[in-house]
Structure formats: C-alpha cells, structure tokens
Write a protein that holds these residues in place. Structure first.
Motif, PDB file in Angstrom:
ATOM      1  N   VAL A 130      91.059  41.046 -60.476  1.00  0.00           N
ATOM      2  CA  VAL A 130      89.692  40.897 -61.296  1.00  0.00           C
ATOM      3  C   VAL A 130      88.704  40.775 -59.443  1.00  0.00           C
ATOM      4  CG1 VAL A 130      87.780  40.429 -62.771  1.00  0.00           C
ATOM      5  CG2 VAL A 130      90.032  40.649 -63.559  1.00  0.00           C
ATOM      6  N   LEU A 131      89.045  39.895 -58.685  1.00  0.00           N
ATOM      7  CA  LEU A 131      88.463  39.102 -57.739  1.00  0.00           C
ATOM      8  C   LEU A 131      88.726  40.777 -56.847  1.00  0.00           C
ATOM      9  CD1 LEU A 131      88.898  35.532 -57.621  1.00  0.00           C
ATOM     10  CD2 LEU A 131      87.194  36.981 -57.766  1.00  0.00           C
ATOM     11  N   CYS A 132      89.847  41.819 -56.447  1.00  0.00           N
ATOM     12  CA  CYS A 132      90.181  42.422 -56.023  1.00  0.00           C
ATOM     13  C   CYS A 132      89.097  43.624 -56.747  1.00  0.00           C
ATOM     14  CB  CYS A 132      91.589  42.668 -56.027  1.00  0.00           C
ATOM     15  SG  CYS A 132      92.960  41.654 -55.161  1.00  0.00           S
ATOM     16  N   ALA A 133      88.899  43.603 -57.126  1.00  0.00           N
ATOM     17  CA  ALA A 133      88.132  44.556 -58.358  1.00  0.00           C
ATOM     18  C   ALA A 133      86.710  44.521 -57.777  1.00  0.00           C
ATOM     19  CB  ALA A 133      87.991  44.719 -58.995  1.00  0.00           C
ATOM     20  N   ILE A 137      84.191  46.778 -55.313  1.00  0.00           N
ATOM     21  CA  ILE A 137      82.889  47.019 -55.355  1.00  0.00           C
ATOM     22  C   ILE A 137      81.494  46.432 -54.196  1.00  0.00           C
ATOM     23  CG2 ILE A 137      81.291  47.123 -57.002  1.00  0.00           C
ATOM     24  CD1 ILE A 137      83.249  46.768 -59.173  1.00  0.00           C
ATOM     25  N   TYR A 138      81.534  45.643 -53.922  1.00  0.00           N
ATOM     26  CA  TYR A 138      81.131  44.909 -52.633  1.00  0.00           C
ATOM     27  C   TYR A 138      81.236  45.199 -51.719  1.00  0.00           C
ATOM     28  CZ  TYR A 138      79.079  40.968 -49.870  1.00  0.00           C
ATOM     29  OH  TYR A 138      78.413  39.705 -48.870  1.00  0.00           O
ATOM     30  N   GLY A 139      82.600  45.688 -51.036  1.00  0.00           N
ATOM     31  CA  GLY A 139      83.020  46.766 -49.684  1.00  0.00           C
ATOM     32  C   GLY A 139      81.775  47.158 -49.378  1.00  0.00           C
ATOM     33  N   VAL A 140      81.953  48.395 -51.107  1.00  0.00           N
ATOM     34  CA  VAL A 140      81.617  49.402 -50.574  1.00  0.00           C
ATOM     35  C   VAL A 140      80.325  49.726 -50.586  1.00  0.00           C
ATOM     36  CG1 VAL A 140      80.979  52.045 -52.391  1.00  0.00           C
ATOM     37  CG2 VAL A 140      83.720  51.037 -52.154  1.00  0.00           C
ATOM     38  N   ALA A 141      78.640  48.517 -51.726  1.00  0.00           N
ATOM     39  CA  ALA A 141      77.949  48.457 -51.250  1.00  0.00           C
ATOM     40  C   ALA A 141      77.657  48.310 -50.672  1.00  0.00           C
ATOM     41  CB  ALA A 141      77.809  47.348 -52.499  1.00  0.00           C
ATOM     42  N   PHE A 150      89.256  51.576 -51.847  1.00  0.00           N
ATOM     43  CA  PHE A 150      89.964  51.674 -53.150  1.00  0.00           C
ATOM     44  C   PHE A 150      91.832  51.810 -52.962  1.00  0.00           C
ATOM     45  CE2 PHE A 150      92.061  54.767 -56.154  1.00  0.00           C
ATOM     46  CZ  PHE A 150      92.431  54.509 -56.930  1.00  0.00           C
ATOM     47  N   SER A 151      91.637  51.733 -51.438  1.00  0.00           N
ATOM     48  CA  SER A 151      93.132  51.848 -51.087  1.00  0.00           C
ATOM     49  C   SER A 151      93.288  50.455 -51.499  1.00  0.00           C
ATOM     50  CB  SER A 151      93.428  52.768 -50.166  1.00  0.00           C
ATOM     51  OG  SER A 151      94.570  52.836 -49.540  1.00  0.00           O
ATOM     52  N   THR A 152      92.920  49.922 -50.413  1.00  0.00           N
ATOM     53  CA  THR A 152      93.075  48.172 -50.271  1.00  0.00           C
ATOM     54  C   THR A 152      93.625  47.480 -51.928  1.00  0.00           C
ATOM     55  OG1 THR A 152      91.778  48.321 -48.633  1.00  0.00           O
ATOM     56  CG2 THR A 152      92.688  46.458 -49.022  1.00  0.00           C
ATOM     57  N   PHE A 153      91.928  47.953 -52.450  1.00  0.00           N
ATOM     58  CA  PHE A 153      91.995  47.514 -54.300  1.00  0.00           C
ATOM     59  C   PHE A 153      93.258  47.855 -55.151  1.00  0.00           C
ATOM     60  CE2 PHE A 153      91.443  48.542 -58.793  1.00  0.00           C
ATOM     61  CZ  PHE A 153      91.034  46.735 -59.132  1.00  0.00           C
ATOM     62  N   LYS A 154      93.675  49.469 -55.048  1.00  0.00           N
ATOM     63  CA  LYS A 154      94.769  49.638 -55.350  1.00  0.00           C
ATOM     64  C   LYS A 154      96.540  48.468 -55.006  1.00  0.00           C
ATOM     65  CE  LYS A 154      97.752  53.909 -56.129  1.00  0.00           C
ATOM     66  NZ  LYS A 154      97.430  55.755 -55.183  1.00  0.00           N
ATOM     67  N   PRO A 365      81.476  32.999 -45.772  1.00  0.00           N
ATOM     68  CA  PRO A 365      82.961  32.568 -46.801  1.00  0.00           C
ATOM     69  C   PRO A 365      82.904  32.562 -47.738  1.00  0.00           C
ATOM     70  CG  PRO A 365      81.193  30.952 -45.669  1.00  0.00           C
ATOM     71  CD  PRO A 365      80.775  32.261 -44.920  1.00  0.00           C
ATOM     72  N   LEU A 366      82.231  32.860 -48.360  1.00  0.00           N
ATOM     73  CA  LEU A 366      82.585  32.638 -49.647  1.00  0.00           C
ATOM     74  C   LEU A 366      83.393  33.455 -50.511  1.00  0.00           C
ATOM     75  CD1 LEU A 366      82.602  30.549 -52.113  1.00  0.00           C
ATOM     76  CD2 LEU A 366      79.274  31.089 -52.894  1.00  0.00           C
ATOM     77  N   ILE A 367      82.744  34.305 -50.209  1.00  0.00           N
ATOM     78  CA  ILE A 367      82.652  36.092 -50.798  1.00  0.00           C
ATOM     79  C   ILE A 367      83.559  37.244 -50.142  1.00  0.00           C
ATOM     80  CG2 ILE A 367      80.969  35.690 -52.608  1.00  0.00           C
ATOM     81  CD1 ILE A 367      79.308  37.903 -51.701  1.00  0.00           C
ATOM     82  N   GLY A 368      83.310  36.641 -48.965  1.00  0.00           N
ATOM     83  CA  GLY A 368      84.221  37.487 -48.099  1.00  0.00           C
ATOM     84  C   GLY A 368      83.320  38.777 -47.372  1.00  0.00           C
ATOM     85  N   THR A 369      83.814  39.882 -46.656  1.00  0.00           N
ATOM     86  CA  THR A 369      83.258  40.842 -46.078  1.00  0.00           C
ATOM     87  C   THR A 369      83.685  42.130 -47.753  1.00  0.00           C
ATOM     88  OG1 THR A 369      85.098  42.201 -44.887  1.00  0.00           O
ATOM     89  CG2 THR A 369      83.947  40.707 -43.746  1.00  0.00           C
ATOM     90  N   GLY A 370      84.025  41.697 -48.538  1.00  0.00           N
ATOM     91  CA  GLY A 370      85.004  43.016 -49.218  1.00  0.00           C
ATOM     92  C   GLY A 370      86.030  43.678 -48.526  1.00  0.00           C
ATOM     93  N   PHE A 371      86.119  44.977 -49.746  1.00  0.00           N
ATOM     94  CA  PHE A 371      87.489  45.926 -48.662  1.00  0.00           C
ATOM     95  C   PHE A 371      86.351  47.124 -48.262  1.00  0.00           C
ATOM     96  CE2 PHE A 371      89.901  44.349 -52.606  1.00  0.00           C
ATOM     97  CZ  PHE A 371      90.707  43.864 -51.903  1.00  0.00           C
ATOM     98  N   GLY A 372      87.340  47.832 -47.723  1.00  0.00           N
ATOM     99  CA  GLY A 372      87.069  48.799 -47.268  1.00  0.00           C
ATOM    100  C   GLY A 372      86.222  48.811 -45.299  1.00  0.00           C
ATOM    101  N   HIS A 373      85.810  47.708 -45.083  1.00  0.00           N
ATOM    102  CA  HIS A 373      85.392  47.495 -43.603  1.00  0.00           C
ATOM    103  C   HIS A 373      85.997  47.873 -42.521  1.00  0.00           C
ATOM    104  CE1 HIS A 373      81.210  46.189 -44.929  1.00  0.00           C
ATOM    105  NE2 HIS A 373      81.393  46.511 -46.355  1.00  0.00           N
ATOM    106  N   LYS A 374      85.418  47.947 -41.386  1.00  0.00           N
ATOM    107  CA  LYS A 374      86.207  47.646 -40.128  1.00  0.00           C
ATOM    108  C   LYS A 374      85.769  46.630 -38.998  1.00  0.00           C
ATOM    109  CE  LYS A 374      87.190  52.367 -40.314  1.00  0.00           C
ATOM    110  NZ  LYS A 374      87.322  53.612 -39.448  1.00  0.00           N
TER     111      LYS A 374
END
Length: 493
Positions: A130-133, A137-141, A150-154, A365-374
């Motif tokens: 759930v936290l990966c999901a 979402i947060y990363g794309v936003a 999405f690939s990272t979440f998968k 530090p709490l929620i991170g950058t989210g997926f999809g970043h560089k």
C-alpha cells in the motif's frame, strides 16, 4: 495412483508432469524469440497451452515460472508483447502469474473447505505494498515519470503476489519438497551456461552486466544468483544427509561453485559465504561435520582439477593454460577491489550517487520523493543523471523514495520474517524425526543472501530477481504450518 503419471517408467507427480509440459511450451517460444525474433502467433499459441496446464493445478504456475526464469531470465521475465504498431510491457512472467492466481481461485471455488491464507507476515507485506502505491501516486504528482513510477511500484509491490501464491498453493510437506526440488534440479540445468562460458571464454548474456574492472564473466550474475539459491539448499540438505543426486552431489556442488566464482560477482561471493557460515552456525553439532566435509571436499577437488589441467597444458602446449592465468588475474583484481574501493569506478560512482540520495532523503525524510524521480550529481566534473531506483542499493532506494514510513514498513516485514523463522526453527529442531530443518535453514540462508545482495544491486527492482525473495519468504512461512507427523511421500518428484 490418481495423482500420478508414468513417464519413462519413472513415477512422478501429476503436478511435475504438467510443469514439464508447460515449461516446454514456454521454452519453445523463448528459444525462437532468442534465435529468430519475436513472433506474436507463436507467443499466443505457446502461452495458451502453458496456461492450460497451469489452470489444471495451481502450483504448476509457480514451478513453471521458477524454471523458466532460472533458464531464460530476462527473455522470459522482460519480453514485451509486440504488435505491428505497439509494444506492451506485459511479460510472459505476468501472464503466467495471472494464470497461477486464476488457477488457485478456480481451485478454491471447487473446494469450499480451502480458505485463503494471509498470515501476519502477509499483513505487513500488504502494508508495504500500500505504501508503495502511495509512493507511486505521490511521485507522479510531484513530477515523476509515470512509466518509471509504475514500473517501480510493480517490482517493489505487485510482485509480492508471489508470497501469497506460495503460502496458498504450497500447503503440504509433499508440495514443499517439490518446490525445493524444482530449485535444486533446475540449478543442474544451468550447467549448460557454466560450460558454455568456460568453453567460449565469456558467458551467455553477460553483456547485460558489464564489469567495472578488466576481464570477462564466464557466467551471467543472474544465473550465478540462481545457482547460489540451489547451492545453499544443497549444502543444508547434504549436512542432513539428504542427497537428491546421490554420489554425484559433490560434483554437482563443485560445478555450481565454479559457476558462481566465474560470474566475478563480488557481492554474490560475499552473500553466499555469509549464507554458508550462517547455516554452519545454526546446524546441530553432528550436522556441522557434514557441512565441513563437503566444503573441504570442494576445496580439494578444485586443487586437483586445476593441477591436472595445468599439468596437461604444460605437456601439450608447454605453457600454463591461458584461461586459468587470465581468470586468476581477473579474480585477484576483483578481490583486491574490496580493499581498493575508491579505485573501482563502479564503487566510486555509487558513493557519489548515495551522497546525492542522502541529500534527497534529508529534504523529505518522512514520505520520501516518491517513485519515478531522478538524481543529478557531479561525477568527477561530468554532470550525471540517474533514476533513483538505479542506486544499486535497494535499502537506500526505499528510504529515498518512500521515506521513513517506507523503511519502517520494510523493516517490519523483515523483523516478522526473522521472528517467524526463528520460532519455527526452535520448534522443528526438537523433533529428531523431522526432515524440515534442512529446508528451513536452506531457505533462511537464501533469504539472508538476498538481503545482502540488495545492498549492492537492484534486486528488489528487477522482476527476474525479486520474485525469488517473495517465494523464499512464502516458503519460510509455510514450513511453520506443515505437520511433520505425516508419512513421508514416496514419489520421486
């Protein structure tokens, strides 16, 4: 007799027979795809027939996926569906996974007495998913690339389905032993790649993982990782005098060790050694002697083989064999790189990347950058940009992308796994008639090996690696629920 088939006068289970048929169909597609190219009609034909056998028995899907990944790795797990105009990143692995889940659903419908299992470890895993999901979402936003997120979440989250597949389709001692045998016997199939690399001078598909030092790998690190799983299981089975290969066990282990050594994967050498040491520590005193004996035999066998080969080469060619001198030099270079860390380009690149990753983590530090970043950093004057998931340290990657919340959930999963495994070990070792301890120790050693590897690679972010983490963890949970008092099955497989 209703559940057995007779092939070549050998009695094997219907599940293994179906697995062989399903694997053959997938193998035909994979081989044609490797040698000729992608063929949509063959793709559909082979996967439909493979799915037919998987739908007959849920565990067939799990076994087929393990075997095909061991042998064909990325040509099975990362082969997209290609049409005339589009490329769809749904892989054969994904299709067979869906079939395996569907097969279990149909099985439950036919057997109302069978209930879905989750377990406390499963609840913690679901929280992590759930936290990966949320991270995706947060990363794309926040500007992350959707396809990467999405690939990272998968990879981080969705492939945890293999944990739930394992604990639901592996329910008996007989099924658990079949699972172990699938790992062990498929490891023997990989001898082809070991011999191929030794003869050619560099391994098949090693171009996907180039060396940061001079030399050539004789085996792809992925295949070496699979051999390491088989090795840790075999070592513990041998320590308990359970030899699936009889007198050939020593030779089987020797060839697999040569394969891992020939991969020139330093982190695999370390993690395999840790797995063996851990097994030795946990083994009862009498079984420790068996493990020491097989290790001493392997060392002696290595000395004999190298001596005979070198002696023969001097007689025929009047010089030391090139493959040994070249490989020895490269191996020494790889070993020296442990002490000369900052002179290794790969190592220094990671240090620069991890430093930048720490700064990104400190910013959120709490929620991170989210997926999809560089990440962008300076590498000796060269501006460098990499995806966060390519940090070659999955633990750091989880922290940067998912923050403290993600790290805590990940650590919770692993704490529960370790606690569950320890309690199971204490319980099973009291029963002298139990034959489950070697499976438990072997699987736990594989689990520890994976975690160590994850600190030096993208093991959680590559499906052809991460699925084995979840299968191993699932098997560790299953062992706790298996009754040791049932009469031992007499089937060969």
């Amino acid at each position: 007799m209703a559940n057995t088939l007779f092939l070549n006068s050998s009695r094997i289970s219907r599940e293994i027979a179906y697995t062989i048929f399903a694997t053959v169909f997938v193998g035909v597609f994979a081989l044609v795809n490797i040698l000729v190219g992608f063929n949509l009609y063959l793709y559909i034909f082979c996967l439909i027939f493979a799915s037919f056998f998987i739908l007959r028995k849920p565990e067939v899907g799990l076994y087929t996926i393990i075997i095909c990944t061991f042998i064909f790795e990325r040509f099975f797990t990362l082969q997209p569906l290609v049409t005339d105009e589009h490329i769809y990143k749904i892989y054969p692995l994904d299709i067979l996974t869906i079939m395996a889940v569907s097969s279990f659903v149909f099985y439950v419908i036919r057997r109302p007495d069978v209930r879905l299992k989750i377990s406390p470890v499963g609840v913690a895993i679901l929280l992590f998913v759930v936290l990966c999901a949320v991270a995706a979402i947060y990363g794309v936003a926040t500007g992350g690339e959707f396809s990467v997120a999405f690939s990272t979440f998968k990879n981080f989250g969705l492939y945890a389905i293999f944990f739930f597949i394992t604990i639901n389709v592996i329910r008996s001692r007989q099924q658990l032993e079949r699972l172990i045998k699938v790992f062990v016997f498929t490891g023997v199939v990989l001898f082809f790649f070991v011999f191929f690399g030794a003869i050619r001078g560099y391994g098949l598909w090693t171009e996907f993982t180039p060396l940061s030092t001079a030399g050539a790998r004789l085996l792809a690190p992925t295949h070496a990782f699979y051999l390491s799983i088989s090795l840790l299981l075999l070592f513990n089975l041998f320590a308990y005098k359970k030899n699936y290969f009889g007198n050939l066990t020593v030779l089987v282990i020797f060839i697999q060790l040569l394969g891992v050594l020939g991969s020139l994967s330093r982190h695999l050498w370390v993690s395999l050694a840790v797995g063996i040491v851990l097994s030795f520590i946990l083994l009862p005193k009498l079984n420790k002697k068996s493990l020491l004996r097989i290790l001493a035999t392997q060392f002696l066998l290595l000395i004999i083989v190298l001596s005979v080969y070198t002696w023969f080469s001097f007689i025929v060619y009047e010089q030391a064999p090139t493959i040994i001198t070249d490989f020895s030099r490269v191996t020494v270079d790889r070993l020296q790189s442990f002490t000369e860390y900052f002179e290794d380009k790969s190592a220094t690149f990671r240090l620069f990347a991890w430093q930048e990753a720490w700064e990104s983590f400190a910013a959120s530090p709490l929620i991170g950058t989210g997926f999809g970043h560089k990440l962008t950093f300076d590498y000796y004057g060269y501006p460098t940009r990499i995806e966060v998931r390519d940090l070659h340290n999955d633990i750091v990657g989880i922290g940067v992308q998912m923050g403290v919340l993600g790290l805590v959930s990940f650590f919770l999963v692993n704490i529960l796994i370790i606690r569950n495994s320890y309690r199971t070990w204490r319980q099973k070792r009291k029963n002298e008639q139990s034959y489950l301890p070697p499976f438990l120790l072997g699987l736990f050693a594989c689990y520890v090996m994976f975690l160590i590897n994850a600190n030096f690679g993208v093991y959680f972010d590559l499906n052809l690696l991460v699925i084995f983490f979840w299968v191993v963890v699932g098997a560790l949970v299953v062992i706790n629920k298996i009754d040791d008092q049932v009469e031992r099955p007499k089937r060969i497989l």
